[in-house]
Design an enzyme around this catalytic site. Structure first.
Site, mmCIF file in Angstrom:
data_model
loop_
_atom_site.group_PDB
_atom_site.id
_atom_site.type_symbol
_atom_site.label_atom_id
_atom_site.label_comp_id
_atom_site.label_asym_id
_atom_site.label_seq_id
_atom_site.Cartn_x
_atom_site.Cartn_y
_atom_site.Cartn_z
ATOM 1 N N GLU A 1 13.021 11.105 -9.531
ATOM 2 C CA GLU A 1 12.003 11.877 -10.103
ATOM 3 C C GLU A 1 12.250 13.399 -9.562
ATOM 4 O OE1 GLU A 1 7.385 12.257 -8.921
ATOM 5 O OE2 GLU A 1 8.425 12.202 -7.229
ATOM 6 N N HIS B 1 -4.840 11.064 -7.039
ATOM 7 C CA HIS B 1 -4.789 11.657 -5.517
ATOM 8 C C HIS B 1 -6.138 11.511 -4.656
ATOM 9 C CE1 HIS B 1 -1.117 13.625 -7.508
ATOM 10 N NE2 HIS B 1 -0.594 13.151 -6.339
ATOM 11 N N LYS C 1 -0.845 4.860 -10.794
ATOM 12 C CA LYS C 1 -0.486 5.066 -9.502
ATOM 13 C C LYS C 1 -1.659 5.810 -8.679
ATOM 14 C CE LYS C 1 2.379 8.723 -8.161
ATOM 15 N NZ LYS C 1 3.350 9.553 -8.065
ATOM 16 N N ARG D 1 4.605 1.299 2.038
ATOM 17 C CA ARG D 1 5.538 1.715 1.109
ATOM 18 C C ARG D 1 6.770 0.702 1.185
ATOM 19 N NH1 ARG D 1 5.956 7.131 0.243
ATOM 20 N NH2 ARG D 1 4.168 8.555 1.122
ATOM 21 N N GLN E 1 7.757 9.340 3.905
ATOM 22 C CA GLN E 1 8.607 8.560 3.148
ATOM 23 C C GLN E 1 10.058 8.292 3.943
ATOM 24 O OE1 GLN E 1 9.763 11.287 0.039
ATOM 25 N NE2 GLN E 1 7.600 10.758 -1.259
#
Length: 265
Positions: free
Chosen positions: A56, A153, A180, A223, A246
């Site tokens: 990305e 979001h 998403k 995740r 992350q």
């Protein structure tokens, strides 16, 4: 149970098996951006390649995110470097925790131009730009054969199951190829709630792949366990994180494989 459509982009099958790892490029200058891309595209000789499926480009980190002609130059070089690795084009506005101070008009214009180049495989469009703007971008994307990730979001809370389900339906109806939903947990229960919602959406509501992420340290579990709950994508970092929580690509890849093995067993 609804049958989930598997999305095959280049050699990557999204919505099947192990969640695919997206590696974000979050650099400021063209030189740094291309340097990071080269790391992602190295052909392994006698060392392990970084285990990524998709790259990305977070364009909002680029110093010229407002300048389409400069963006296109970088994109052409990225496409050459990344060869057959799918590319997601993302501008995150500062209203969605991104870096870009960009008007909605400019956002729409750049996204439409990018689709027309056919240099990227996906665009990631945030729903905060409003339905009409989204429709305008998605129409061009469909014409150009560019896949669309629509992102919702929620950076200060975790919406209820009913809200998330309604959002997923709306995003799919707008023409999303991947839905998403990003949420912020205030407790462990919020994370569990999102995982449960993901199962409902992926098995009963949506016919396109879905990606859900509970952000921050609390949401880390979301995740890595996507395969079990129905989330098809996850983000791993090499050096620069594009969002809090992350995991490192190598750790993430090992964990995903381990979970996959145990689910299969």
């Amino acid at each position: 149970l609804r049958s989930m459509r598997i999305l095959k982009v280049r050699d990557v099958e999204i919505g099947k098996g192990i969640p695919k790892i997206i590696a974000p490029i979050c650099d400021k200058t063209e030189k740094e951006i291309l340097h990071t891309a080269k790391k992602f595209s190295i052909i392994p000789v006698d060392f392990d390649i970084l285990d990524i499926d998709i790259v990305e480009w977070r364009v909002d980190w680029y110093e010229y995110y407002n300048d389409y002609s400069k963006i296109e130059i970088v994109l052409e070089k990225l496409r050459k470097i990344l060869k057959n690795i799918p590319i997601i084009f993302t501008i995150k506005r500062n209203t969605s925790d991104g870096e870009a101070d960009i008007t909605e008009e400019k956002y729409v214009e750049i996204y439409k131009e990018v689709c027309a180049t056919k240099l990227v495989d996906f665009i990631d469009v945030e729903d905060s730009i409003g339905k009409d703007n989204m429709k305008e971008i998605i129409e061009v994307a469909k014409d150009m054969g560019t896949y669309v990730i629509t992102t919702n979001h929620n950076l200060d809370h975790t919406p209820s199951k009913a809200e998330c389900i309604a959002t997923a339906k709306e995003l799919e109806d707008m023409g999303a190829d991947i839905i998403k939903i990003i949420t912020k947990p205030s407790s462990k229960l919020d994370v569990v709630e999102l995982l449960e919602t993901t199962i409902i959406i992926s098995e009963h509501i949506s016919s396109v792949p879905i990606c859900t992420i509970s952000i921050g340290e609390k949401g880390g579990l979301s995740r890595i366990c996507g395969e079990f709950f129905g989330s098809c994508l996850t983000y791993g970092v090499n050096i620069k994180k594009s969002a809090p929580g992350q995991p490192n690509i190598e750790d993430l890849s090992n964990l995903l494989k381990l979970i996959h093995k145990n689910i299969e067993a």
